[in-house]
Design a protein around this motif. Sequence first.
Motif, mmCIF file in Angstrom:
data_model
loop_
_atom_site.group_PDB
_atom_site.id
_atom_site.type_symbol
_atom_site.label_atom_id
_atom_site.label_comp_id
_atom_site.label_asym_id
_atom_site.label_seq_id
_atom_site.Cartn_x
_atom_site.Cartn_y
_atom_site.Cartn_z
ATOM 1 N N PHE A 1 -34.217 -45.773 -5.894
ATOM 2 C CA PHE A 1 -32.958 -45.367 -6.542
ATOM 3 C C PHE A 1 -33.190 -44.082 -7.357
ATOM 4 C CE2 PHE A 1 -30.443 -45.454 -10.468
ATOM 5 C CZ PHE A 1 -29.154 -45.514 -9.963
ATOM 6 N N LEU A 2 -34.251 -44.081 -8.133
ATOM 7 C CA LEU A 2 -34.531 -42.914 -8.985
ATOM 8 C C LEU A 2 -34.938 -41.712 -8.137
ATOM 9 C CD1 LEU A 2 -36.402 -44.749 -11.873
ATOM 10 C CD2 LEU A 2 -34.112 -43.785 -11.941
ATOM 11 N N PHE A 3 -35.699 -41.961 -7.081
ATOM 12 C CA PHE A 3 -36.097 -40.873 -6.178
ATOM 13 C C PHE A 3 -34.843 -40.170 -5.646
ATOM 14 C CE2 PHE A 3 -36.742 -39.360 -1.850
ATOM 15 C CZ PHE A 3 -37.787 -38.476 -2.023
ATOM 16 N N PHE B 1 -33.194 -38.159 -8.579
ATOM 17 C CA PHE B 1 -33.959 -37.148 -9.320
ATOM 18 C C PHE B 1 -34.789 -36.216 -8.432
ATOM 19 C CE2 PHE B 1 -33.147 -40.197 -12.669
ATOM 20 C CZ PHE B 1 -32.948 -39.404 -13.789
ATOM 21 N N ARG B 2 -35.276 -36.735 -7.298
ATOM 22 C CA ARG B 2 -36.306 -35.941 -6.607
ATOM 23 C C ARG B 2 -36.063 -35.729 -5.125
ATOM 24 N NH1 ARG B 2 -41.363 -38.920 -6.749
ATOM 25 N NH2 ARG B 2 -40.365 -40.783 -7.555
ATOM 26 N N LYS C 1 -36.109 -29.037 -16.408
ATOM 27 C CA LYS C 1 -35.917 -30.452 -16.057
ATOM 28 C C LYS C 1 -36.508 -31.330 -17.150
ATOM 29 C CE LYS C 1 -35.465 -30.649 -11.106
ATOM 30 N NZ LYS C 1 -35.981 -31.140 -9.850
ATOM 31 N N GLU D 1 -36.102 -39.654 -16.063
ATOM 32 C CA GLU D 1 -36.508 -40.510 -14.940
ATOM 33 C C GLU D 1 -37.464 -41.606 -15.428
ATOM 34 O OE1 GLU D 1 -38.317 -38.500 -11.633
ATOM 35 O OE2 GLU D 1 -38.519 -40.353 -10.491
ATOM 36 N N MET E 1 -35.579 -44.128 -17.484
ATOM 37 C CA MET E 1 -34.706 -44.952 -16.641
ATOM 38 C C MET E 1 -35.502 -45.982 -15.858
ATOM 39 S SD MET E 1 -31.503 -42.960 -15.058
ATOM 40 C CE MET E 1 -30.831 -44.512 -14.488
ATOM 41 N N GLU E 2 -36.693 -45.582 -15.420
ATOM 42 C CA GLU E 2 -37.517 -46.555 -14.684
ATOM 43 C C GLU E 2 -37.920 -47.704 -15.617
ATOM 44 O OE1 GLU E 2 -39.918 -45.293 -11.509
ATOM 45 O OE2 GLU E 2 -41.501 -46.731 -11.911
ATOM 46 N N LEU F 1 -34.808 -49.866 -16.018
ATOM 47 C CA LEU F 1 -34.521 -50.703 -14.848
ATOM 48 C C LEU F 1 -35.520 -51.848 -14.719
ATOM 49 C CD1 LEU F 1 -33.640 -48.019 -12.141
ATOM 50 C CD2 LEU F 1 -32.111 -49.731 -13.094
ATOM 51 N N PRO G 1 -28.838 -36.071 -13.910
ATOM 52 C CA PRO G 1 -28.152 -35.613 -12.706
ATOM 53 C C PRO G 1 -26.706 -36.105 -12.667
ATOM 54 C CG PRO G 1 -30.297 -36.538 -12.169
ATOM 55 C CD PRO G 1 -30.063 -36.807 -13.622
ATOM 56 N N SER H 1 -24.970 -37.103 -10.360
ATOM 57 C CA SER H 1 -24.761 -38.294 -9.528
ATOM 58 C C SER H 1 -24.934 -39.583 -10.335
ATOM 59 C CB SER H 1 -25.749 -38.284 -8.354
ATOM 60 O OG SER H 1 -27.074 -38.223 -8.833
ATOM 61 N N LEU H 2 -25.496 -39.472 -11.552
ATOM 62 C CA LEU H 2 -25.693 -40.671 -12.365
ATOM 63 C C LEU H 2 -24.688 -40.776 -13.509
ATOM 64 C CD1 LEU H 2 -29.594 -40.817 -12.542
ATOM 65 C CD2 LEU H 2 -28.101 -42.422 -11.378
#
Lengths: 309, 314
Positions: free
Chosen positions: A216-218, A221-222, B209, B214, B217-218, B221, B289, B291-292
């Motif tokens: 999901f994060l990939f 973000f990447r 960035k 990220e 967020m990881e 989650l 981003p 998209s989030l």
Amino acid sequence: MSVRIKEKLLNSTVKALSRSMDIKVMTHVARNIIPSYDLHKRMQIPATNAIPNRDAARQIVKDMRDWDYFLPFICLLINISQRGYHGKSYSIPHITSILHQLEEEGLIYHIQDQHFRENPQIRRSHNWGILREGESYPFTLMKLDFVKNSSTVRKNPKDLVKKCYRVLRQEMVDILEFHQGRQWFWEGDGGVFAFHYSNRNRSAVVTALEIQHRMFLFNHFRNPLNNPVQLRIALLSRQSEYWSQKGAIRQSEVYLKIEKQESNCTEAGGITISNEVYSHLEKELARLFYPYEKEEGEKLYQYKLRWES
Amino acid sequence: MRILILSSQKELFEGIPKGLDVHLLAMNQLDLLQGEYRMAYIDQMDKDCKSQCRNTLKELKAIADIPWGVIDFKRKLKDPLELIFHGWADYLCGKDLLKRFTAARLQDVLYFHENKQPIPLKKQHILEGTPSGENWEKVQEDHEYIFGMLYVEAVPDKNMEAQLGERGIEQLQKEWQKLLQDFFDPWFGYNWINNGWASVILFPFNGKKLHAIEAAMEFYLNSPIFRYPSYTHNLKYRQVLHLSKTLYRNSDNTSNIISEALNDLFHMGLYHAVEGNFYLTDPAMIYLPESLHNIVEESRDFEGHIIHNFKLPY
């Protein structure tokens, strides 16, 4: 990969055995591992002839090594030294030295599980260093597959897709090995991971969740590709034979079952787990999954990352 | 900032962000107007703004001479820009318009209405300091840099202290600190300040960035499934990610740093953040981003900072 038993370790074990019990008992102990074990036959000596203790011990230990039963044999000796054997206690010398030598080979004895585990900093083998080809063990298997791989390849430069998959696969393997799982094989856009230790269902589920979260994060973000990359993950817990070769794994009943679960019953970005895996989860983990019946008679549970509205 | 909304459909406004100071009145309750408002909205269902929008605005300005916007749940207006040309300040439409009714938006609306200038890029504003870099290579002690700063705190179970005793708690806190360091290490996160259960993880920021998002967020989650191999206790976590400049000194030497950013971050973590939740401050939000953005629930003002709250994963 079998464990390398150096001559020094072999000698220590011979000494431990010969100095702690007589031939009758050591043969009895060997038969706990190999029920049909016949010491006289192995040494090609008539049954009526006496065998010196040390020679008997050497033969037994060598056989255990050559037939890949060395570690179960050591586990049994540890057990005997702690709890005795048939009501009698035995003091087994050199056990500490044996354990130390095995540690150097990357194997640590876990008292709670009563078997050896690999030290991931030293060795990570397909069979955790302890499983024997063709024998039956409890496993939790994980089947993973990149969804719509051919469409991804069509929409993006081939090299870029390859690079992405390589990076993602490495990240998945890192997560897997952190949780003591092993990659059994990877082929094209999918693969099979396996878990064997006592907490295997929990480890497998946590690994699957972490992998889907990473995906999901990939994507957000990447991901340099023109489309999101998604995985389907299926988990199944079964007693099944251990095979090191990809061909044999693919022919096994458990593989056919998990492949069907993954391709027919799992949504893109989702994880399905069999009822047996689900029933072994603590409630904090179990509550993440919801019942999901896609095939008659097969009770599955699924997870898909969702956000409260 | 106090906002007035005139609408007879009060039930539609139940989901309004709690951090906003909103006074909701029906058109026939104008005698209940109290004090000063910074801005106001009229519900299109209560007053048709489609035609004669200039006259309607005049009427409303007579009630309160402040910027007015239109709320249009049913998307009745076909050309909302007309409103802006005639002096209205904002137009919010659709069933889910309350999701966009945030402190950050209101600030932008007011800025644009009053200045008739594009809203300045906050990114440029933030970059007034020196970015700390891609990693720690160029970071020097006693210099000021912009860092990603993650406040992360474990909230132990109430009975834990009684169960484990002081030593047990200390041991668990050590494991917790190690977990943080190990977890954030791949993103160059550094467990900079740790105080038992609460820590500030510092992340280098390259000016383009914010990798800390990220990483955080990881963590967010995975937090419901977190248990280190030796972990046997359930902990809940709260996180606030901020982007700001601060003087850098190594972990052993932070007690005499006077940093407004750090002070603000601890305040946000201790007094605003709710356990199980993850927040981004406005400067950090810029690097999330787009998209989030749909998983960021609401924005609130807290001690001069706009804080964005992530929805809960499940």
